[in-house]
Design a protein around this motif. Structure first.
Motif, PDB file in Angstrom:
ATOM      1  N   LYS A   1      28.032  46.480  13.330  1.00  0.00           N
ATOM      2  CA  LYS A   1      27.225  45.371  13.837  1.00  0.00           C
ATOM      3  C   LYS A   1      26.069  45.891  14.697  1.00  0.00           C
ATOM      4  O   LYS A   1      26.205  46.880  15.403  1.00  0.00           O
ATOM      5  CB  LYS A   1      28.086  44.404  14.648  1.00  0.00           C
ATOM      6  CG  LYS A   1      29.049  43.589  13.802  1.00  0.00           C
ATOM      7  CD  LYS A   1      29.761  42.552  14.637  1.00  0.00           C
ATOM      8  CE  LYS A   1      30.670  41.686  13.757  1.00  0.00           C
ATOM      9  NZ  LYS A   1      31.369  40.651  14.555  1.00  0.00           N
ATOM     10  N   ALA A   2      24.959  45.197  14.609  1.00  0.00           N
ATOM     11  CA  ALA A   2      23.786  45.510  15.426  1.00  0.00           C
ATOM     12  C   ALA A   2      23.274  44.214  16.051  1.00  0.00           C
ATOM     13  O   ALA A   2      23.387  43.136  15.450  1.00  0.00           O
ATOM     14  CB  ALA A   2      22.698  46.152  14.579  1.00  0.00           C
ATOM     15  N   THR A   3      22.723  44.320  17.242  1.00  0.00           N
ATOM     16  CA  THR A   3      22.156  43.155  17.930  1.00  0.00           C
ATOM     17  C   THR A   3      20.705  43.444  18.291  1.00  0.00           C
ATOM     18  O   THR A   3      20.404  44.488  18.874  1.00  0.00           O
ATOM     19  CB  THR A   3      22.945  42.819  19.205  1.00  0.00           C
ATOM     20  OG1 THR A   3      24.302  42.518  18.868  1.00  0.00           O
ATOM     21  CG2 THR A   3      22.338  41.611  19.924  1.00  0.00           C
ATOM     22  N   TRP A   4      19.821  42.518  17.929  1.00  0.00           N
ATOM     23  CA  TRP A   4      18.405  42.617  18.280  1.00  0.00           C
ATOM     24  C   TRP A   4      17.999  41.401  19.089  1.00  0.00           C
ATOM     25  O   TRP A   4      18.559  40.317  18.958  1.00  0.00           O
ATOM     26  CB  TRP A   4      17.537  42.662  17.024  1.00  0.00           C
ATOM     27  CG  TRP A   4      17.665  43.934  16.243  1.00  0.00           C
ATOM     28  CD1 TRP A   4      18.217  45.111  16.652  1.00  0.00           C
ATOM     29  CD2 TRP A   4      17.234  44.148  14.903  1.00  0.00           C
ATOM     30  NE1 TRP A   4      18.144  46.049  15.655  1.00  0.00           N
ATOM     31  CE2 TRP A   4      17.546  45.483  14.560  1.00  0.00           C
ATOM     32  CE3 TRP A   4      16.614  43.348  13.944  1.00  0.00           C
ATOM     33  CZ2 TRP A   4      17.252  46.026  13.319  1.00  0.00           C
ATOM     34  CZ3 TRP A   4      16.315  43.884  12.703  1.00  0.00           C
ATOM     35  CH2 TRP A   4      16.626  45.218  12.403  1.00  0.00           C
TER      36      TRP A   4
ATOM     37  N   ALA B   1      13.267  53.666  27.075  1.00  0.00           N
ATOM     38  CA  ALA B   1      12.089  53.472  27.926  1.00  0.00           C
ATOM     39  C   ALA B   1      10.929  52.814  27.175  1.00  0.00           C
ATOM     40  O   ALA B   1      10.211  51.978  27.739  1.00  0.00           O
ATOM     41  CB  ALA B   1      11.651  54.799  28.526  1.00  0.00           C
ATOM     42  N   VAL B   2      10.715  53.161  25.895  1.00  0.00           N
ATOM     43  CA  VAL B   2       9.554  52.638  25.171  1.00  0.00           C
ATOM     44  C   VAL B   2       9.712  51.174  24.777  1.00  0.00           C
ATOM     45  O   VAL B   2       8.760  50.558  24.295  1.00  0.00           O
ATOM     46  CB  VAL B   2       9.252  53.462  23.898  1.00  0.00           C
ATOM     47  CG1 VAL B   2       8.852  54.870  24.240  1.00  0.00           C
ATOM     48  CG2 VAL B   2      10.428  53.443  22.932  1.00  0.00           C
ATOM     49  N   PHE B   3      10.890  50.611  24.966  1.00  0.00           N
ATOM     50  CA  PHE B   3      11.108  49.221  24.572  1.00  0.00           C
ATOM     51  C   PHE B   3      10.752  48.226  25.671  1.00  0.00           C
ATOM     52  O   PHE B   3      10.989  47.021  25.518  1.00  0.00           O
ATOM     53  CB  PHE B   3      12.556  49.015  24.138  1.00  0.00           C
ATOM     54  CG  PHE B   3      12.925  49.826  22.931  1.00  0.00           C
ATOM     55  CD1 PHE B   3      12.272  49.643  21.733  1.00  0.00           C
ATOM     56  CD2 PHE B   3      13.906  50.801  23.016  1.00  0.00           C
ATOM     57  CE1 PHE B   3      12.598  50.396  20.622  1.00  0.00           C
ATOM     58  CE2 PHE B   3      14.239  51.562  21.911  1.00  0.00           C
ATOM     59  CZ  PHE B   3      13.588  51.368  20.710  1.00  0.00           C
ATOM     60  N   LYS B   4      10.167  48.686  26.760  1.00  0.00           N
ATOM     61  CA  LYS B   4       9.718  47.764  27.792  1.00  0.00           C
ATOM     62  C   LYS B   4       8.656  46.848  27.195  1.00  0.00           C
ATOM     63  O   LYS B   4       7.633  47.312  26.691  1.00  0.00           O
ATOM     64  CB  LYS B   4       9.135  48.514  28.982  1.00  0.00           C
ATOM     65  CG  LYS B   4       8.683  47.602  30.111  1.00  0.00           C
ATOM     66  CD  LYS B   4       8.135  48.402  31.285  1.00  0.00           C
ATOM     67  CE  LYS B   4       7.673  47.479  32.400  1.00  0.00           C
ATOM     68  NZ  LYS B   4       7.125  48.248  33.556  1.00  0.00           N
ATOM     69  N   PRO B   5       8.877  45.530  27.193  1.00  0.00           N
ATOM     70  CA  PRO B   5       7.942  44.630  26.504  1.00  0.00           C
ATOM     71  C   PRO B   5       6.592  44.553  27.204  1.00  0.00           C
ATOM     72  O   PRO B   5       6.488  44.653  28.429  1.00  0.00           O
ATOM     73  CB  PRO B   5       8.670  43.281  26.535  1.00  0.00           C
ATOM     74  CG  PRO B   5       9.617  43.384  27.682  1.00  0.00           C
ATOM     75  CD  PRO B   5      10.035  44.817  27.774  1.00  0.00           C
ATOM     76  N   SER B   6       5.557  44.358  26.397  1.00  0.00           N
ATOM     77  CA  SER B   6       4.208  44.207  26.937  1.00  0.00           C
ATOM     78  C   SER B   6       3.954  42.781  27.401  1.00  0.00           C
ATOM     79  O   SER B   6       3.036  42.529  28.183  1.00  0.00           O
ATOM     80  CB  SER B   6       3.174  44.590  25.875  1.00  0.00           C
ATOM     81  OG  SER B   6       3.162  43.628  24.821  1.00  0.00           O
ATOM     82  N   GLY B   7       4.751  41.825  26.883  1.00  0.00           N
ATOM     83  CA  GLY B   7       4.555  40.424  27.244  1.00  0.00           C
ATOM     84  C   GLY B   7       3.497  39.731  26.414  1.00  0.00           C
ATOM     85  O   GLY B   7       3.095  38.607  26.719  1.00  0.00           O
TER      86      GLY B   7
ATOM     87  N   GLU C   1       7.628  40.680  19.879  1.00  0.00           N
ATOM     88  CA  GLU C   1       8.122  42.031  20.117  1.00  0.00           C
ATOM     89  C   GLU C   1       9.619  42.094  19.872  1.00  0.00           C
ATOM     90  O   GLU C   1      10.339  41.114  20.075  1.00  0.00           O
ATOM     91  CB  GLU C   1       7.824  42.469  21.554  1.00  0.00           C
ATOM     92  CG  GLU C   1       6.340  42.552  21.866  1.00  0.00           C
ATOM     93  CD  GLU C   1       6.086  42.957  23.304  1.00  0.00           C
ATOM     94  OE1 GLU C   1       5.909  44.172  23.550  1.00  0.00           O
ATOM     95  OE2 GLU C   1       6.066  42.065  24.178  1.00  0.00           O
ATOM     96  N   LEU C   2      10.080  43.268  19.448  1.00  0.00           N
ATOM     97  CA  LEU C   2      11.507  43.533  19.287  1.00  0.00           C
ATOM     98  C   LEU C   2      11.972  44.364  20.472  1.00  0.00           C
ATOM     99  O   LEU C   2      11.446  45.439  20.738  1.00  0.00           O
ATOM    100  CB  LEU C   2      11.744  44.292  17.981  1.00  0.00           C
ATOM    101  CG  LEU C   2      13.169  44.804  17.738  1.00  0.00           C
ATOM    102  CD1 LEU C   2      14.137  43.634  17.593  1.00  0.00           C
ATOM    103  CD2 LEU C   2      13.215  45.692  16.500  1.00  0.00           C
TER     104      LEU C   2
END
Length: 272
Positions: free
Chosen positions: A183-186, A158-164, A168-169
């Motif tokens: 493996k990780a994806t960002w 939930a906290v990863f909702k971008p501010s725009g 941002e990650l």
């Protein structure tokens, strides 16, 4: 307090740094804890060695903690010493918490009576400190974000909702659910849109004991994404800035873009 906020903002403006620059960071005691109402302690400092307590503390005036329900969480037992600041976070609800320092700074140069004047500080103070009709006025603005994430019991997103706004990650792989050898994806966003071909740096802690930086450098694809394998467990600092710095010209001051965005975050990689 105004000076403290300015120092924080200037530190964030340089959050994407060279290997030898002083680095601002937030370091949680753990990123994934279990319990009915677990706690974490967070150290905050600016240091020459990554995660070393060797320079000055980060002031805590601008700390924002967001809980998994979107509500603000107040840091507890906050204190600032000679070399570091520290505070506790009570995680009353299960899920992921964002701990962040966000700033908007400005750098201005202009001519007055034949002399070059310069000013740097919070963008909110720009109108008061710099004449709007100044001769040969040039202004560069920087959005800075420094953060870390901690989860109580089960991570959520939930906290990863971008501010725009700014860099941002928005992780595809949760930063509290990464393990060595996997493996990780960002995904990186710039003003809410994919940040394509964005270079970023990943540096593991413990540099003073290794004797080498151990930096990993990668760039995002056209979707603003990167998939990679982290070689070892530990705390890491990921950092990036946009746009890329312009090449220095002999005899000329560094060229400042009209707008710049920086990002840095502490993430933990767990053992397999």
């Amino acid at each position: 307090m105004k000076l403290h906020k300015t120092l924080i903002a200037l530190a964030l403006a340089g959050a994407a740094f060279s290997a030898h620059a002083h680095k601002p960071w937030l370091l949680p005691s753990s990123t994934l804890v279990e319990g009915k109402e677990p706690w974490v302690t967070v150290d905050a400092a600016i240091s020459e060695g990554l995660f070393d307590i060797d320079h000055v503390p980060l002031k805590l005036d601008g700390i924002r903690i967001t809980g998994p329900d979107g509500a603000a969480v107040t840091p507890e037992n906050a204190s600032t010493g000679k070399l570091r600041s520290t505070f506790d976070v009570k995680m009353a609800k299960s899920g992921t918490y964002r701990i962040a320092l966000v700033s908007q700074t400005a750098f201005a140069s202009w001519k007055a009576n034949g002399e070059t004047k310069r000013w740097r500080g919070l963008e909110s103070a720009l109108a008061q400190e710099v004449p709007a009709n100044a001769e040969d006025l040039k202004v560069s603005r920087t959005n800075g974000r420094l953060e870390t994430f901690v989860s109580a019991n089960e991570p959520d997103t939930a906290v990863f909702k971008p501010s725009g706004s700014g860099l941002e990650l928005v992780p595809v792989t949760h930063p509290n659910d990464m393990r060595a050898g996997e493996k990780a994806t960002w995904r990186f966003l710039l003003d809410g849109k994919p940040a394509a071909n964005l270079p970023f740096s990943l540096i593991p802690g413990g540099v003073r004991y290794r004797g080498t930086l151990g930096e990993i450098r990668q760039s995002t694809d056209a979707k603003g994404e990167i998939t990679f394998t982290i070689p070892a467990a530990g705390m890491y600092l990921v950092s990036s800035s946009w746009p890329a710095a312009a090449p220095a010209q002999p005899g000329q001051p560094p060229q400042m873009p009209a707008r710049r965005a920086t990002y840095a975050a502490t993430v933990e990689v767990l053992p397999q």
